[in-house]
Every structure is written in structure tokens, then in C-alpha cells.
Design a protein around this motif. Sequence first.
Motif, PDB file in Angstrom:
ATOM      1  N   LEU A  94     -10.144  12.266 -41.401  1.00  0.00           N
ATOM      2  CA  LEU A  94      -9.963  12.619 -40.154  1.00  0.00           C
ATOM      3  C   LEU A  94     -10.624  11.516 -39.121  1.00  0.00           C
ATOM      4  CD1 LEU A  94      -9.954  16.608 -39.905  1.00  0.00           C
ATOM      5  CD2 LEU A  94      -8.206  14.896 -39.612  1.00  0.00           C
ATOM      6  N   SER A  95     -11.821  10.767 -39.811  1.00  0.00           N
ATOM      7  CA  SER A  95     -12.279   9.962 -38.840  1.00  0.00           C
ATOM      8  C   SER A  95     -11.647   8.526 -38.544  1.00  0.00           C
ATOM      9  CB  SER A  95     -13.643   9.191 -39.739  1.00  0.00           C
ATOM     10  OG  SER A  95     -14.283  10.607 -40.015  1.00  0.00           O
ATOM     11  N   LEU A  96     -10.422   8.624 -39.374  1.00  0.00           N
ATOM     12  CA  LEU A  96      -9.449   7.379 -38.880  1.00  0.00           C
ATOM     13  C   LEU A  96      -9.020   7.467 -37.568  1.00  0.00           C
ATOM     14  CD1 LEU A  96      -7.397   7.564 -42.257  1.00  0.00           C
ATOM     15  CD2 LEU A  96      -8.805   5.648 -41.635  1.00  0.00           C
ATOM     16  N   PRO A  97      -8.910   6.383 -36.842  1.00  0.00           N
ATOM     17  CA  PRO A  97      -8.791   6.367 -35.263  1.00  0.00           C
ATOM     18  C   PRO A  97      -7.171   7.271 -35.140  1.00  0.00           C
ATOM     19  CG  PRO A  97      -9.462   4.292 -35.905  1.00  0.00           C
ATOM     20  CD  PRO A  97      -9.403   4.973 -37.325  1.00  0.00           C
ATOM     21  N   ILE A  98      -6.473   6.917 -36.022  1.00  0.00           N
ATOM     22  CA  ILE A  98      -4.853   7.412 -35.527  1.00  0.00           C
ATOM     23  C   ILE A  98      -5.221   9.060 -35.607  1.00  0.00           C
ATOM     24  CG2 ILE A  98      -4.244   7.538 -37.956  1.00  0.00           C
ATOM     25  CD1 ILE A  98      -1.381   6.732 -36.925  1.00  0.00           C
ATOM     26  N   PRO A 150      -7.207  12.522 -32.098  1.00  0.00           N
ATOM     27  CA  PRO A 150      -6.824  13.518 -31.520  1.00  0.00           C
ATOM     28  C   PRO A 150      -6.749  14.778 -32.149  1.00  0.00           C
ATOM     29  CG  PRO A 150      -5.520  11.876 -30.931  1.00  0.00           C
ATOM     30  CD  PRO A 150      -6.459  11.510 -32.098  1.00  0.00           C
ATOM     31  N   ILE A 151      -6.482  14.631 -33.611  1.00  0.00           N
ATOM     32  CA  ILE A 151      -6.438  15.806 -34.526  1.00  0.00           C
ATOM     33  C   ILE A 151      -7.889  16.439 -34.776  1.00  0.00           C
ATOM     34  CG2 ILE A 151      -5.753  16.799 -36.929  1.00  0.00           C
ATOM     35  CD1 ILE A 151      -3.509  14.826 -36.748  1.00  0.00           C
ATOM     36  N   LYS A 152      -8.797  15.524 -34.903  1.00  0.00           N
ATOM     37  CA  LYS A 152     -10.053  15.725 -35.108  1.00  0.00           C
ATOM     38  C   LYS A 152     -10.832  16.618 -33.940  1.00  0.00           C
ATOM     39  CE  LYS A 152     -14.554  13.560 -36.199  1.00  0.00           C
ATOM     40  NZ  LYS A 152     -15.311  12.457 -36.016  1.00  0.00           N
TER      41      LYS A 152
END
Lengths: 398, 412
Positions: free
Chosen positions: B41-45, B48-50
Motif C-alpha cells: 500500500l506504500s506504492l503511490p498509486i 488513496p486506498i491507504k
Amino acid sequence: MKFFSIDNIITSFIIITILVYFSEYFNIDFLDPIQNIIQDTDASDIVFSKIRDKEKVPYDTNIIIVNIGEYNRAEIADEIEIINKYHPKVVGIDAFFLEPKTEELDIPLINAIFKIKNLVLVSKIDSLDEKSGKYKTLIQSHSQFTAYGVCGFANFISDDEQLFRTVKKFSPKEYVNDSIQYAFAVVVSNIYNPKSTQKFLKRNNETEIINYKRFLNKYRVLDVNDIIEKQDSLGFIHNKIVLLGYLGPNIKTITNRDAFFTPMNDHYIGRTFPDMYGVLIHANIISMILEEDYINAMPTWLNNLLTFIICYFTMALFSYMRVKLKSLYEIFSILIIVFQLVFILFICLFLLHLFNFWMELKAVLFVLIIAEIVSESYHGSIKPIVIDAYNKFIRKTK
Amino acid sequence: MKAIKKEYKYIEIFKLRYGLFDGFFSLVLVFLAILIIPIILSLPIFLPIKNTIQDFQITDPTFSSIIDREIRSADTNIVLINIEDISNIQLAFTIQTLNQFSPKAIGINTIIKNGENPLSDTILAETLHNTKNIILSTRIIKNTQTNYNNIRSSSPIFLKDKNQGFSNLLINQDKKHFTVRQFQTRYINNYDTLLPFAVKLAQIVDSTKVKELYQRNNETETINWSDFKLTYSFDAMDVVDNPEYYGELVKNKIVLLGAFDPRKDDITYILQKRYFTPLNKHYSGRAFPDMYELEIHANIISMILHNNYFYTVPIYLTNLVAVILCFLNMLIFFYIRKRAEDWYELFSVILFVIQSLLLLFLTIVFFVFFKTELNLNLALLACAISSPIYEVYIKTMKPFIIRIYHIYIIKE
């Protein structure tokens, strides 16, 4: 172990049944937050929000957006008088003038719009009759204004009001009692370029997904004072579409009255502020129609078929692995599900980004998430228990 | 001579000690798997989910049920006064008028800057100096270049021996995307310890209650939204123009001054001034923020003065619950597989459903009736993935490891 086996058919049937009836059986209040998030989000929003390079989108020079700010009717009339001098092809006003006000305010406006060659005003459709699918009410500006132009409804028809003003689709036309009403953007496009608009209407879709591409910086925008201050140098208005609407007290002040959530929002899921004014959404729709750059949605029947095929294929694959790769079944089944989820998501985003083809993914994703559980439950428990019970029953009767 | 093909046939033995070992190793695998999720979840894409997951609380819809029960005893001793767009001289007059009616405490929730008229500034400074029970606010401004944030205060002329408190409700979080659920009890900036604006005000009214707050020794406290009811709010100039009427309403009350107007429903204003709170009708996803900053401060003050806190179960305890529950699951799985293998798959699904509903139910019951935040998210996640991880371990990993051990190490 065959591809077409009764086991695969049964497990697929169980999954489809759960998919169809899940929301009814698990309609628990405290799960509403999760349901809201799932309903509000579409995987394809990631394409509009994160994948598409908004900077590379060319300017749309067909449309000029004019901010009416907090202007009263007389001040809007002044703007229109100046605009008219440059003979735009069509002027659309995204504002309601529902009731007459004073003569000082109304007369200048009537005089100004009288001179517009092609005027489009907004209307609003209301009171949907669920049975007939037709609306009962059409709300328009006062007849002293509508007499000089045509109307198009400005509602963004969402198929679920719980989406809280996230605008993903619009309806090109609707029935109000027995008359057809067209969307504001469609009426404007039709005057500007009838050929493109007729081609769009021939698609004959009940709703169309809006192919969002542009924020304000990709249109020519005139702020509240610009019309007055630059009135001698507005030649670019000639033969173009001019849309008048609210963009805040001025476009530098970021406000969000008459603003909506769209898939272009930087935060495609969860809490955020609205990102697009209503008039800008209309501009995006008009751009889509004029550029003939539509998004084609997978038909529902095809979506359902695809869901079933993926479901059955997954069950068959699990059955095969259960026999041929017994010791590695557990880990492979999880890896296959993860791979399928990622692959299908990738295909969906790829098709939308490059081919403007939209797939409804929620059913497929749901099927994949529960596939392993259902397959295991059936093969591990339900089938042996049922067979065992049946054998006992046969023995007893013998 | 024919080469003998090495094979080892793994046979599962259902003895308790093996069950305990298997349970332990499966448990380790479960928590390793849980550690991978934040990395993805740390990925930039996925940002918003994080943010959405971080901001999500299953207990939010329950706040309205708490408020319905307790609204009769809600605190009405706090008055909110709108000072938006008033000049420094008008602010001075407002405070002078308030002082005539001896409010318990006055809090000014804006940064007071120098006006255009130095005389007005002097009058305001003098008024503030003469008002003993007044708290000014500061703002913590994020500094992306250094480790320390900046502190923005009112102009020095107004600060002369005045107490201040930071009024940020969200530090290092964007109000556009996050809900205000807690407040920070202190902020340490470059060796300075700052206290919150609401706490400083509560301290004037009842310092023992504030001591009790800090005796709880929590870095953050969950805001109990049930204690404050917005009974009185009016414009500053109304107070100045009608002191006899409004004076009685502020007598002996806590008066909060800030820029807010609850009558305005313009979305522009709402988005600028309000915050998301758990009382929002739209519990999750898209919505408009629902509560002004001043109201939130009033809620915090009321909660402190009424000692009406939520008890938060310590993290180590909730983690321990997650570990114990997960390990018990493993033992149950072992037992079921030993006694009735045919029932195992179905049972594991039913167990997961029952456990999830039970954990959610307990979370809500404890929250509503015992004002206790259980925070069982980790336990819920661990239970959710315990069955598939257990099966991967038992049916794939363990036989593989044992086979390798026997063929290549023991060389059977």
C-alpha cells in the motif's frame, strides 16, 4: 477429472448465487461504511485519476468558459452583450433564472439574450416514475428568458444517489412525460456540430460514461472581470461555443459551490473535496461528443458471461490442480487468485486507458475473492459429507 | 547398477506436540503476511486506498446512538461567538463587553495579526493584557524541509504574557482526506512542549481535571462527541450592540471566539471551515465536512471537564489478543482435521464468519456501552487469513520441508 464436470458446475453455481444474493443477506448497518466505499469506487477511476497524463491532453479551442461568479442578472447581461459582438456559434448558460426579479435586473438580460443567435439554457428534470422510466417534472427558467432559446437538462444522472455527487455518467436524453428532453451538453453540441452529435446519439445508449480529460487549464477561461477588461480583444470567441457558468467568486479562489466529485479527483477513493464545477463537466461532455472520443462500456450480458466464464475456468483449474498438483495445490490456488486479480485489473485499466473500453469489474473481483473458499468448502467438506450421507442412506434402505 | 531414486513419502501424524509446532509456525507465517500489506500500500498509486483504510473506523456509525442517549446531559456551558471579518478594534470591544459579565474563560481561536490602524492594535493589546482568563491560539505549520514544524502565533504586540495553545486538530494530516477523531494531548517542537488550545482553556476552569487528563498518560485522546451541544452561538457585534441580553448568556460560561457561522450553508464556506468528524451522516467515502473547528474544541473542553474519556485498550494487549486468537484458531484447525477432516473446510469458513461478526459486534458494544476502544483490526485480519495460511503451511510447506530434510540432510 474433466473440464466439464458436475463438480465445476456446482461450485460455479454456488459462487454465482452468493454473488447475486450477497448484498441482500449481508445488509447489516455496521457494514454500511464498507458497502459505501465499494459502491463509490470503480477500479477504472485509477485511469482518470492517476494513469492518464493530464498535461499531454491538448487544449480544446472549441469551447470558451466564462465565469459568472456572483454577478447579478444585469451584470451577466453586460457580459453577454460583449460576447455577442463576436458572434459565437452557440452560447450556453449554466444558470437558472427561475422567477422574475426587478426590471433593472431582468430587462437588460432579456435584451442581451434576445440577440444571441443560438442560446441554450439549462433545465432540470425531476420526479422519476420508476414504472415507466419517465420523468414527470421539467424545471426551467422563467418563460421570459426561455422564449429566446432552447433548453437542455443539466442533471447528471447517476445510477445510485448514494454516490454523493460523484459524476461518472450522464444521460444523453430522457423522457419527461411524453416528450424527449436532451442533456444540456448534447443540445449545445448539436447546434455547434450536428454531424458529430447525431453520430453520438446513434449509439443509443441510456447512459454514457463521461470521458474526462480536462481541467480548467485545458480550456480557454474568462474570469469575472476579463470580459469587461478585455472586451476589445475577444476575437477568439467568434464561431465558438461559449459556456457561462459558476467557477467561484473568481477562478483564483478555490471554491466548490456547484461542484462535484469526478473520477479525475486526485483521491479516487475515500474522503476528499469536490474537484470539478458543473459547467466544466458539461465542457468535458461537449469535448467528448465533438472529438467523437467516447468510452464504450462492455454490455451487461457480456459482463455477466465473462464473470461466469472466469468463475467456471477458475473452478476447473482448481479441480485440475487438486488432482495433478496435490501437494502444491494450496499455495498455487492462492497465487492463481492473486495473479488473476492483478491480471484482470491490469487488462481493465489497459483497455480503458488505450482503447476507451470500460469493464465493470466488481462482480469478477468478488467471484475471484470467494472462489478458493467455495472450492475448498465444496471439495473438502460439502461433497464428502453429502456422498457419505447418501451412502449411509443407501445402506440403511438396503 | 541402477541408481536408487530417492523418495520420501510424507505421512501426517496427528499428535498434539506436532499440532502445537504447526500452530506456532503457521502463526508466524500469518503475521509475516500481515507485514507485507503496508509495503504494497506504500506504492503511490495506492496512496488513496491507504488513506481510506487508515481513516476508516467501523465504530463511526455508532456515535449517533451514543449522542441520542446522552444528549440530555450535554454541556451547555460553552458559548461560541463568531468573529469572522471583524476588525481588531471590534474584537477589543467584544472582549471588553464579555469581561463585564465575568465569563469563566475566553479562548480566541484565530491568529491575530496587526491591523491597519496602530491605535486599534494598541487598544486590543491593552484589552488582552487586562483580561486574565484568556487563551490565544497558535498553529503548527508543516515544514517539509526540516524535522521541526513552524509555530505561527499572533503578532507579538498581542502576546504579552498571554497563554497560548495550539489549535490544530490534525497535525501532518490533510483535513480534506482525514477525519478528526482524536486530539493530541501535547506537541513537542524543538524541545518546547505545547499544550492544546482546548486543554489550556479547560485548565483555567478546572486545573484538577486537566491533571487527571495527563495522569492518563496518553499521547492522544479519542474525542467523545456526546458532551457538547451547540446551544448558544452568535455574532460578536450582536454582543457589543446588545450587552444586556447577550451578557446574561455568557455569564460564568466558557466563551470561544472564532471564525465560523453555522447559518452559512454555502459549500465554499463549509469546505474551508469545517472538518470531517465521525458524526458525519456519510460515514465513509465522499461527503462534505460537518463540524467547525470551534465546535470540535468545545467538544474537547466539555469532555475534559466531565472526565468523560474513552478508554483505549493498550496496543500490546490488542496485539496479544490477535496472537492468542490466531493460535487458538490453528489448534482448532488441527483438532478438526484430526477428528473430522471432512468437516474442516466448511468449519473454517463458518468459524471465520462467526469470529468476524463477533469481533465487530464486541468492538461496537464495548464502544457504545463501555466507552472502550477495543481496536481489534489486527485480530480480525489475523483470523481472516489464518485458515488459508494454515492450509498452505500444512499441505504444502511442511511436507516439502520435511521431504527435503529427509532426502538431503538425513539421507534416508
